[in-house]
Enzyme design. Structure first.
Site, PDB file in Angstrom:
ATOM      1  N   HIS A  96       0.845  -1.192   0.000  1.00 39.39           N
ATOM      2  CA  HIS A  96       0.000   0.000   0.000  1.00 39.39           C
ATOM      3  C   HIS A  96       0.876   1.235   0.000  1.00 39.39           C
ATOM      4  O   HIS A  96       1.960   1.249   0.592  1.00 39.39           O
ATOM      5  CB  HIS A  96      -0.995   0.035   1.162  1.00 39.39           C
ATOM      6  CG  HIS A  96      -0.459  -0.326   2.513  1.00 39.39           C
ATOM      7  ND1 HIS A  96      -0.030   0.610   3.420  1.00 39.39           N
ATOM      8  CD2 HIS A  96      -0.316  -1.527   3.103  1.00 39.39           C
ATOM      9  CE1 HIS A  96       0.348  -0.005   4.537  1.00 39.39           C
ATOM     10  NE2 HIS A  96       0.199  -1.297   4.358  1.00 39.39           N
TER      11      HIS A  96
ATOM     12  N   GLU B 279       4.328  12.296  13.896  1.00 37.18           N
ATOM     13  CA  GLU B 279       2.938  11.997  13.544  1.00 37.18           C
ATOM     14  C   GLU B 279       2.032  12.226  14.751  1.00 37.18           C
ATOM     15  O   GLU B 279       2.133  11.527  15.762  1.00 37.18           O
ATOM     16  CB  GLU B 279       2.811  10.547  13.069  1.00 37.18           C
ATOM     17  CG  GLU B 279       3.676  10.228  11.857  1.00 37.18           C
ATOM     18  CD  GLU B 279       3.667   8.746  11.502  1.00 37.18           C
ATOM     19  OE1 GLU B 279       2.879   7.995  12.116  1.00 37.18           O
ATOM     20  OE2 GLU B 279       4.448   8.337  10.641  1.00 37.18           O
TER      21      GLU B 279
END
Length: 440
Positions: A297, A346
């Site tokens: 992905h 993040e």
């Protein structure tokens, strides 16, 4: 050929060549063929990625390596400061932030029903300095009351991005009104005055203050001319003015501090406006997700709604990414987020449901987490085992799931409130060590 003479021989084997692609196996077959992240690796190895550059760096500057290891690097406990080391004792800092390489996850913040938007705004962390116009800050806000009707707020320090998690916001800005609901984000640029009222009761949400530059749409590159967030879907307020005689109490955020003054009459007295500098909002449900239809992905940069570029190509001051409904169809691949260490920090928060296929308990809606620069993060043992053993079929992440992430080039420091007042949830990744013992 000229070479140096050494007193100690070198017994190790090496690969040769600077700044090119290399690979090495201690055991034949450890590196999978074609697929970087197979659903299950040979020898039961864990797939992990370490990224030394941002995902969107130009191909020639990309620094990343896939590792296939006996245990994921999440198998550790909390970091603690190394006491009495001369390096630590020589570091002098007057920063309001505290820095740690540990992963942090916080429980949803209790809604302060007695607060309004400004009094319920809590600084979680950030980096940089607004006086130098560099860096950013992250906040959580809760409120049960509207701001006083004669009050307005603006930040001279940066653009404010607001993302309500529960409850809605009515923003009256100098350019007009915006109603911002869960599933939507809005941006009020630096210096624009606004007032926040609550049309549907108490609210909780998150905010990003951008000290440098402004948000842009990311370049689409090979995606083509459409996809991700489309220009047509951003909504801008229409002019609306107030001709009242009552003075406005203006609260200004300036160089990190709040200041107050009184303005004669209503500050919202703009009868018409034109230009390219204005507030706007966006429905995250309109995001056109791009994904793999074969194997592996793509990087999470495919979920970028807005970005603020830095002076380094491909390395953003911050990207705003959305993890919403989408199909997962990748074959022979591990589909959830893989084990990872990233040069970008993040900061993620849950709007509703879950970040992936499996929803979290409803009481966890509003949780948020920080995986700082090079902080190892990934699945817990139960989720990892389920993802590696399941029969792969096309699977839909349903509309009830939505998460948002702020990804930044900066190392993020945390406030004392974030470290000592807000409720932290226990870490889960370190449980892999016990999981492996049980397997043996």
């Amino acid at each position: 050929m000229t070479t140096s003479t050494f007193e100690i021989d070198d017994k190790f084997k090496y690969l040769n060549g600077f700044n090119g692609y290399h690979q090495s196996e201690a055991t034949e077959g450890a590196i999978p063929s074609v697929i970087n992240i197979p659903q299950s690796s040979k020898y039961g190895l864990y797939t992990e990625r370490i990224s030394g550059s941002s995902f969107t760096a130009p191909r020639k500057d990309s620094k990343q390596t896939w590792l296939y290891r006996l245990l994921p690097s999440t198998c550790h406990g909390e970091f603690t400061v190394l006491e009495n080391h001369p390096f630590n004792s020589s570091q002098v800092s007057d920063s309001k932030y505290q820095y740690s390489p540990s992963q942090s996850t916080w429980a949803p913040v209790r809604i302060a029903k007695e607060a309004d938007f400004l009094t319920g705004l809590q600084l979680i962390g950030g980096a940089g300095n607004p006086t130098l116009k560099e860096g950013l800050a992250y906040y959580v806000f809760t409120a049960g009351q509207s701001m006083p009707p004669n009050q307005a707020f603006y930040s001279a320090d940066g653009d404010f991005l607001l993302a309500p998690q529960t409850g809605s916001l009515d923003l009256r800005t100098e350019m007009g009104y915006l109603r911002v609901r869960p599933n939507e984000i809005c941006v009020v640029p630096r210096g624009i005055r606004f007032h926040v009222s609550l049309p549907g009761g108490p609210v909780r949400g998150f905010a990003l203050e951008l000290f440098e530059g402004h948000f842009e749409l990311p370049e689409l590159g090979p995606i083509g001319s459409t996809g991700l967030a489309n220009i047509r879907d951003f909504e801008i307020p229409t002019a609306s003015y107030d001709n009242s005689d009552g003075d406005t109490d203006i609260i200004a955020k300036f160089a990190g501090q709040l200041h107050r003054t009184s303005h004669r009459g209503s500050i919202f007295n703009v009868v018409g406006w034109q230009g390219t500098y204005y507030p706007y909002k966006y429905d995250l449900g309109k995001f056109n997700t791009i994904g793999s239809v074969s194997y592996d992905h793509p990087d999470p940069s495919i979920f970028t709604v807005l970005t603020c570029p830095s002076s380094i190509p491909g390395e953003a001051v911050v990207d705003v990414a959305v993890f919403g409904p989408r199909w997962l169809v990748m074959e022979k691949s591990y589909r959830p987020p893989y084990f990872h260490r990233n040069t970008m920090s993040e900061f993620a928060f849950l709007i509703k449901g879950g970040f992936d296929v499996t929803p979290l308990p409803p009481q966890l809606a509003g949780l948020f987490s920080l995986n700082n620069t090079m902080c190892a993060h990934g699945a817990d043992p139960e989720s990892w085992k389920q993802a590696t053993d399941k029969v792969l079929q096309p699977q839909k992440i349903p509309p009830g799931n939505l998460g948002v992430m702020f990804e930044s080039r900066y190392i993020i420091g945390l406030t004392e409130v974030a470290n000592k007042t807000l409720v932290k949830l226990p870490g889960k990744s370190a449980a892999f060590a016990e999981f492996e013992k049980a397997k043996i």
